[in-house]
Enzyme design. Structure first.
Site, mmCIF file in Angstrom:
data_model
loop_
_atom_site.group_PDB
_atom_site.id
_atom_site.type_symbol
_atom_site.label_atom_id
_atom_site.label_comp_id
_atom_site.label_asym_id
_atom_site.label_seq_id
_atom_site.Cartn_x
_atom_site.Cartn_y
_atom_site.Cartn_z
ATOM 1 N N TYR A 125 0.793 -1.231 0.000
ATOM 2 C CA TYR A 125 0.000 0.000 0.000
ATOM 3 C C TYR A 125 0.825 1.282 0.000
ATOM 4 O O TYR A 125 0.263 2.368 -0.070
ATOM 5 C CB TYR A 125 -0.971 0.004 1.188
ATOM 6 N N LYS A 171 2.552 -15.130 4.994
ATOM 7 C CA LYS A 171 3.008 -16.083 3.974
ATOM 8 C C LYS A 171 4.537 -16.153 4.054
ATOM 9 O O LYS A 171 5.242 -15.892 3.071
ATOM 10 C CB LYS A 171 2.510 -15.609 2.586
ATOM 11 N N ASP A 204 -3.273 -18.422 2.625
ATOM 12 C CA ASP A 204 -4.146 -19.256 1.783
ATOM 13 C C ASP A 204 -4.976 -20.196 2.665
ATOM 14 O O ASP A 204 -6.178 -20.364 2.475
ATOM 15 C CB ASP A 204 -3.340 -20.023 0.721
ATOM 16 N N ASP A 228 -6.816 -6.635 3.792
ATOM 17 C CA ASP A 228 -7.811 -6.078 2.878
ATOM 18 C C ASP A 228 -8.647 -7.211 2.283
ATOM 19 O O ASP A 228 -9.879 -7.173 2.276
ATOM 20 C CB ASP A 228 -7.108 -5.291 1.766
ATOM 21 N N ASP A 232 -12.903 -8.559 3.366
ATOM 22 C CA ASP A 232 -14.093 -8.687 2.507
ATOM 23 C C ASP A 232 -14.682 -10.090 2.654
ATOM 24 O O ASP A 232 -15.899 -10.265 2.709
ATOM 25 C CB ASP A 232 -13.741 -8.448 1.025
HETATM 26 C C1 IPM Z 1 -10.679 -0.944 2.214
HETATM 27 C C2 IPM Z 1 -10.714 -0.536 0.780
HETATM 28 C C3 IPM Z 1 -9.464 0.283 0.451
HETATM 29 C C4 IPM Z 1 -8.257 -0.576 0.728
HETATM 30 C C5 IPM Z 1 -9.457 0.826 -0.999
HETATM 31 C C6 IPM Z 1 -10.721 1.584 -1.303
HETATM 32 C C7 IPM Z 1 -8.243 1.628 -1.284
HETATM 33 O O1 IPM Z 1 -10.815 -1.648 -0.050
HETATM 34 O O2 IPM Z 1 -10.702 -0.056 3.088
HETATM 35 O O3 IPM Z 1 -10.637 -2.150 2.488
HETATM 36 O O4 IPM Z 1 -7.797 -1.312 -0.150
HETATM 37 O O5 IPM Z 1 -7.757 -0.510 1.845
HETATM 38 MN MN MN Z 2 -11.006 -3.519 1.026
#
Ligand code: IPM
Ligand code: MN
Length: 340
Positions: A125, A171, A204, A228, A232
């Site tokens: 990042y 990893k 993984d 990240d 999700d």
């Molecule tokens: C998150 C988002 C951000 C990230 C993006 C929008 C840059 O996906 O906060 O998880 O990758 O951190």
């Molecule tokens: Mn994200």
């Protein structure tokens, strides 16, 4: 009476809709609890770039810096220039992403309750990508300091939880030096917190185990990019991105935002789920309550959380959760529960 200055970035896409909802809900929390919140806009994102030539104008950065905390909606294509930059510039090194099953929300299992503690300032990042003769090289930054403090943060968080289990996800079998450093920092922290049980998992395997036995996780500590991706996945386990909150914490300042993006596909339709940003607002009140030792603020957070949960359990849902409420109606349901 304590009053908190809250900077508010509505962002892009559904950001305007969910932020408006959160402010309405917070207004109601404020009158019920006596916690005074003073909101100041800090515009940033795609629309601001189009209008001013800058995605994150200096003026907005000053408003954010001058506030006690920031509540932020999702930003579109300029997210890297806004939130990734803010995390680094303000040194908000810990991204806290809880995943908890909510009664009434369809989820993989009813007993999921874990938190991802994501390093938030470095890794890929940093955006250090360079064109070379035959392609591109991207640099992954891993420092001793960042590894040590994120590891410590995870163990401190685990100490306050029932299960007291930390798993470090990395990893190190492939990225021997960078993930190796992260792994050593986690082991060192583990030695300082003997009451917390500690294990390690390759990313993984972690991605698979989150689906196989999500209820077995308590605190996951991991690096920025892995965090990240896994967050999700974690959101989906408990009902989807519409309800997932997050906190970007530094030592003295913090930004709270939903995990979801600007969702251009449903932007402007008035059907975005306000629960993700509302639970983020709840985390904000909890953090203010703890860091300012303000009991009232902590109580306000609990009342808000309970109201959101009751509304959802009674069937108040936007389309992403299988319901048919608009953002506005969903907001009204939460406010009604707050007043009960
Ligand atoms: C998150 C988002 C951000 C990230 C993006 C929008 C840059 O996906 O906060 O998880 O990758 O951190
Ligand atoms: Mn994200």
């Amino acid at each position: 009476m304590a009053s908190y200055a809250i900077s508010v970035m509505e962002g892009d896409g559904v950001g305007k809709e969910v932020t408006r909802s959160a402010l309405e809900i917070l207004g109601s929390v404020s009158s019920a609890s006596g916690v005074s919140l003073d909101f100041t806009p800090a515009p940033a994102g795609d629309a601001v770039l189009a209008g001013t030539g800058e995605a994150l104008p200096q003026q907005s950065l000053s408003v954010i810096r001058g506030s006690d905390a920031c509540l932020k909606g999702p930003v579109g294509e300029t997210a890297a220039a806004v939130i990734v930059k803010l995390r680094q510039v303000l040194d908000l090194y810990a991204n806290i992403r809880p995943a908890k099953s909510m009664p009434g929300v369809p989820c993989l299992r009813p007993d999921i309750d874990f938190v991802i503690v994501r390093e938030n300032t470095e890794d890929l990042y940093r955006g250090l990508e360079f064109e070379v003769a035959d392609g591109v090289v991207a640099m992954r930054v891993t420092t001793t300091k960042a590894c040590a403090r994120i590891a410590d943060r995870a163990f401190r968080l685990a100490m306050g939880r029932k299960a007291k289990k930390v798993v470090a996800v990395h990893k190190a079998n492939v990225m021997r030096k960078s993930c190796g450093l992260f792994s050593s920092a986690c082991r060192e922290a583990a030695a300082r917190y003997p009451a917390v049980s500690f294990s390690e998992m390759y990313v993984d395997a972690a991605a698979m185990n989150l689906i196989r036995s999500p209820e077995s996780f308590d605190v996951i500590v991991t690096t920025n990019m892995f965090g990240d991706i896994l967050s999700d996945e974690a959101a989906q386990l408990v009902g989807g991105l519409g309800i997932a909150p997050s906190a970007n914490l530094g030592d003295k300042f913090a930004i709270f935002e939903p995990v979801h993006g600007s969702a251009p596909d449903i932007a402007g339709k008035g059907i975005a789920n306000p629960v993700g940003i509302s639970l983020s607002a709840c985390m904000m009140l909890e953090w203010l309550g703890e860091s300012r030792e303000d009991r009232k603020c902590g109580d306000a957070a609990s009342a808000l959380r309970a109201a959101i949960e009751r509304a959802v359990q009674k069937g108040a849902k936007t389309p992403d959760l299988g319901g048919s409420l608009t953002t506005e109606k969903m907001t009204r349901e939460i406010v009604a529960e707050l007043r009960r």
